[in-house]
Design a protein around this motif. Structure first.
Motif, PDB file in Angstrom:
ATOM      1  N   PRO A 108      -1.823   4.276  -4.483  1.00 56.89           N
ATOM      2  CA  PRO A 108      -1.244   3.899  -3.181  1.00 56.89           C
ATOM      3  C   PRO A 108      -1.975   4.578  -2.035  1.00 56.89           C
ATOM      4  O   PRO A 108      -2.470   5.705  -2.176  1.00 56.89           O
ATOM      5  CB  PRO A 108       0.205   4.389  -3.286  1.00 56.89           C
ATOM      6  CG  PRO A 108       0.154   5.517  -4.272  1.00 56.89           C
ATOM      7  CD  PRO A 108      -0.928   5.174  -5.250  1.00 56.89           C
ATOM      8  N   ALA A 109      -2.048   3.898  -0.900  1.00 57.19           N
ATOM      9  CA  ALA A 109      -2.685   4.488   0.278  1.00 57.19           C
ATOM     10  C   ALA A 109      -1.736   5.428   1.019  1.00 57.19           C
ATOM     11  O   ALA A 109      -2.181   6.334   1.731  1.00 57.19           O
ATOM     12  CB  ALA A 109      -3.160   3.381   1.223  1.00 57.19           C
ATOM     13  N   LEU A 110      -0.423   5.204   0.860  1.00 57.97           N
ATOM     14  CA  LEU A 110       0.582   6.005   1.567  1.00 57.97           C
ATOM     15  C   LEU A 110       1.717   6.352   0.615  1.00 57.97           C
ATOM     16  O   LEU A 110       2.000   5.617  -0.328  1.00 57.97           O
ATOM     17  CB  LEU A 110       1.170   5.219   2.755  1.00 57.97           C
ATOM     18  CG  LEU A 110       0.238   4.791   3.892  1.00 57.97           C
ATOM     19  CD1 LEU A 110       0.992   3.850   4.827  1.00 57.97           C
ATOM     20  CD2 LEU A 110      -0.270   6.006   4.657  1.00 57.97           C
ATOM     21  N   SER A 115       0.791  -1.235   0.000  1.00 57.09           N
ATOM     22  CA  SER A 115       0.000   0.000   0.000  1.00 57.09           C
ATOM     23  C   SER A 115       0.821   1.281   0.000  1.00 57.09           C
ATOM     24  O   SER A 115       0.262   2.360  -0.186  1.00 57.09           O
ATOM     25  CB  SER A 115      -0.949   0.012   1.215  1.00 57.09           C
ATOM     26  OG  SER A 115      -0.219  -0.121   2.418  1.00 57.09           O
ATOM     27  N   ALA A 116       2.132   1.214   0.218  1.00 56.09           N
ATOM     28  CA  ALA A 116       2.977   2.409   0.242  1.00 56.09           C
ATOM     29  C   ALA A 116       3.749   2.517  -1.068  1.00 56.09           C
ATOM     30  O   ALA A 116       4.386   1.562  -1.504  1.00 56.09           O
ATOM     31  CB  ALA A 116       3.939   2.374   1.432  1.00 56.09           C
ATOM     32  N   LEU A 117       3.713   3.672  -1.674  1.00 57.29           N
ATOM     33  CA  LEU A 117       4.353   3.891  -2.964  1.00 57.29           C
ATOM     34  C   LEU A 117       5.874   3.779  -2.857  1.00 57.29           C
ATOM     35  O   LEU A 117       6.493   4.344  -1.954  1.00 57.29           O
ATOM     36  CB  LEU A 117       3.969   5.285  -3.486  1.00 57.29           C
ATOM     37  CG  LEU A 117       4.514   5.679  -4.858  1.00 57.29           C
ATOM     38  CD1 LEU A 117       3.896   4.800  -5.948  1.00 57.29           C
ATOM     39  CD2 LEU A 117       4.238   7.153  -5.128  1.00 57.29           C
ATOM     40  N   GLY A 121       6.066   5.828  10.086  1.00 55.14           N
ATOM     41  CA  GLY A 121       5.326   4.989  11.032  1.00 55.14           C
ATOM     42  C   GLY A 121       3.867   4.766  10.709  1.00 55.14           C
ATOM     43  O   GLY A 121       3.167   4.062  11.437  1.00 55.14           O
ATOM     44  N   GLN A 122       3.375   5.344   9.608  1.00 60.48           N
ATOM     45  CA  GLN A 122       1.965   5.146   9.274  1.00 60.48           C
ATOM     46  C   GLN A 122       1.750   3.793   8.589  1.00 60.48           C
ATOM     47  O   GLN A 122       2.632   3.292   7.887  1.00 60.48           O
ATOM     48  CB  GLN A 122       1.475   6.266   8.347  1.00 60.48           C
ATOM     49  CG  GLN A 122       1.468   7.646   8.971  1.00 60.48           C
ATOM     50  CD  GLN A 122       0.822   8.666   8.050  1.00 60.48           C
ATOM     51  OE1 GLN A 122      -0.222   8.408   7.445  1.00 60.48           O
ATOM     52  NE2 GLN A 122       1.438   9.836   7.942  1.00 60.48           N
ATOM     53  N   ASP A 123       0.550   3.240   8.801  1.00 58.67           N
ATOM     54  CA  ASP A 123       0.146   2.007   8.119  1.00 58.67           C
ATOM     55  C   ASP A 123      -1.240   2.204   7.529  1.00 58.67           C
ATOM     56  O   ASP A 123      -2.063   2.940   8.080  1.00 58.67           O
ATOM     57  CB  ASP A 123       0.106   0.819   9.096  1.00 58.67           C
ATOM     58  CG  ASP A 123       1.495   0.472   9.630  1.00 58.67           C
ATOM     59  OD1 ASP A 123       2.436   0.407   8.820  1.00 58.67           O
ATOM     60  OD2 ASP A 123       1.616   0.275  10.845  1.00 58.67           O
ATOM     61  N   ALA A 124      -1.498   1.533   6.425  1.00 58.30           N
ATOM     62  CA  ALA A 124      -2.819   1.612   5.790  1.00 58.30           C
ATOM     63  C   ALA A 124      -3.004   0.414   4.872  1.00 58.30           C
ATOM     64  O   ALA A 124      -2.061  -0.032   4.214  1.00 58.30           O
ATOM     65  CB  ALA A 124      -2.970   2.911   5.000  1.00 58.30           C
ATOM     66  N   ALA A 125      -4.220  -0.095   4.845  1.00 55.20           N
ATOM     67  CA  ALA A 125      -4.544  -1.180   3.917  1.00 55.20           C
ATOM     68  C   ALA A 125      -4.636  -0.610   2.502  1.00 55.20           C
ATOM     69  O   ALA A 125      -4.835   0.589   2.312  1.00 55.20           O
ATOM     70  CB  ALA A 125      -5.866  -1.826   4.325  1.00 55.20           C
TER      71      ALA A 125
END
Length: 501
Positions: A370-372, A141-143, A380-384
């Motif tokens: 992407p979510a992030l 989910s993170a670019l 430190g962020q997380d996302a589905a």
């Protein structure tokens, strides 16, 4: 008793069947790599098929938009040694990463139309491993976050956008890493290693969160994949060299939730997981089969569905992301099986006859967005993953029933947009019975003015549309009634099998 329940277990995927495409749709003259590294050798997305191939003097892989190719097809050939793994970015269908025996990882941008000449210049080259690199895993989910693992027992996390090595785990594994898999939101990874241990790792803290020693007793390589609910499915070998799969709850790794033994073949079973359907496909190198299972919350948790078998063994396989399947044919998965000189697509399909989009087979799936951003995940962020609907790729085919109507004109092309109108149209629609009666009633004579094509065309099209909408509504009611009848009979059968009747 539990076995009898399994026979009539309620599941829309019980009758999934696999079918290889016809030879004219296969890709010929592909010299698949003979490297001894036990990887899939193929990566697929909705735009391209990438295959690691034999190459003299370096490492190459093919990128094929579609259709047949010959040996003169341009390749991506910037590595100085054989390529061991390739993976498409989940957030850009034109970006692919390759890992090689030359100890580097390269990221490439493929033109929309494919290659017209050999590609030797990568967007970025990642150098940080001291031995060959055999594992790639993009963050879900993170670019631009890419994880790599090499034969130096190192795990590295890179920001591909800057080419920066952001995390390095050099003491988590005492031996060769066999596989790496991110969890759903990219907050942790699971790994299996030559020391037979399963580890759950937070790559940002460099901390091993959970360890399970001896996941499988056999000495041959293992694989592990994170499921969307946080459980982990592993494949490996028993002490008697039988191939196994096991399901683990990360809250308690003391005992597996389920273990299944299959056969005594030598090929390592690669698990391909579909989070939308919660199905797992097991494909072994050198096998002639693909097994598929459904993972549920009810015992025995991992339910065998079926097995696809062919005459020729596979050298590797690519698994198409859900965005690329044909929703018009109820295709829920597609493999690209590698033969010695050929790539053969194999479709997994749920047999249904309906002109409607099958929403229960296609829940929203991960899209390209992407979510992030990379910096947000590093901070430190997380996302589905952000989800998209697949209904936009659906177009209702012409009904076989409509084609048999006597003397009925076909839908004009310019009327296709009107077909998306709601089924509950306010205009009253004739039933099939009244249509048959009307056909027997003599029609009044029309004047030349009334038969003018331009004046009558809108009226004819409106009548035809109403007729088609009525038939679609009637067919949907029949399908619903049959589905309810089938469910009732299955429940009755289950009660008989369990001795309740």
């Amino acid at each position: 008793m539990s076995f009898r329940r399994g026979v009539v277990r309620q599941s829309k995927f019980r009758h999934v069947f696999a079918q290889a495409w016809k030879s004219e749709h296969c890709i010929d003259d592909v010299r698949v790599s003979r490297v001894t590294w036990d990887g899939p050798l193929c990566a697929v997305n909705p735009k391209f098929i990438a295959v690691i191939i034999e190459a003299g003097g370096g490492g190459s892989f093919l990128v094929i938009p579609s259709g047949r190719i010959d040996q003169s097809c341009p390749t991506v050939c910037g590595h100085a040694a054989p390529v061991l793994d390739i993976q498409w970015s989940p957030h850009d269908d034109n970006i692919i990463a390759s890992a090689s025996e030359d100890c580097t990882v390269k990221v490439w941008q493929i033109p929309d139309a494919g290659l017209t000449s050999p590609m030797t210049e990568a967007l970025v080259t990642l150098e940080g491993h001291s031995k060959r690199v055999g594992i790639l895993a993009w963050h879900p989910s993170a670019l631009n976050i890419l994880l790599t693992a090499g034969c130096d027992n190192l795990m590295c996390v890179w920001n591909v956008g800057t080419g920066e090595l952001v995390y390095q785990l050099d003491d988590a594994h005492p031996d060769l890493i066999y596989s790496v898999s991110w969890n759903k939101d990219g907050s942790a990874v699971c790994t299996v290693c030559k020391d037979k241990a399963l580890r759950v790792i937070d790559p940002r803290r460099g901390a091993v969160l959970k360890v399970r020693e001896k996941v499988h007793d056999g000495t041959r390589p293992m694989r592990a994949v994170f499921l969307s609910d946080g459980k982990i499915l592993t494949t490996g070998f028993s002490r008697m060299s039988e191939r196994q799969l096991a399901l683990w709850d990360t809250k308690d790794l003391s005992e597996p939730m389920a273990v299944q033994e299959m056969d005594t073949s030598n090929g390592v079973l690669h698990p391909y997981y579909d989070p939308d359907t919660n199905m797992v496909y097991l494909c072994g190198k050198g096998d002639c089969t693909i097994r598929y299972f459904e993972v549920t919350d009810e015992s025995p948790y991992v339910h065998f569905l079926s097995l696809y078998s062919s005459k020729e063994p596979q050298r590797g396989a690519g698994f198409l992301s859900k965005r690329g399947v044909d929703v018009n044919k109820c295709e829920i998965a597609r493999f690209y099986k590698l033969h010695e000189r050929k790539v053969e697509p194999i479709s997994m399909t749920v047999p249904r006859k309906s002109d409607l989009f099958q929403g229960d087979l296609y829940p929203d799936t991960a899209g390209l967005e992407p979510a992030l951003l990379a910096d947000e995940w590093i901070a430190g962020q997380d996302a589905a993953p952000l989800l998209i609907s697949l209904s936009g790729g659906y177009s209702a085919p012409p009904s076989k029933h409509r084609d048999t109507l006597r003397g009925k004109p076909k839908v004009p092309p310019q009327d296709s947009g009107a077909m998306s109108a709601p089924l509950s149209a306010p205009t009253p629609t004739p039933t099939s019975a009244t249509r048959d009666m009307d056909e027997d009633v003599p029609q009044p004579r029309t004047t030349a003015r009334e038969t003018d094509g331009n004046a009558e065309k809108p009226k004819r099209e409106e009548d035809l549309l109403n007729e088609l909408l009525a038939e679609m509504k009637a067919l949907r009611a029949v399908v619903l009634a049959q589905s309810q009848r089938i469910e009732l009979l299955e429940r009755q059968l289950a009660r008989i099998e369990d001795g309740d009747v």
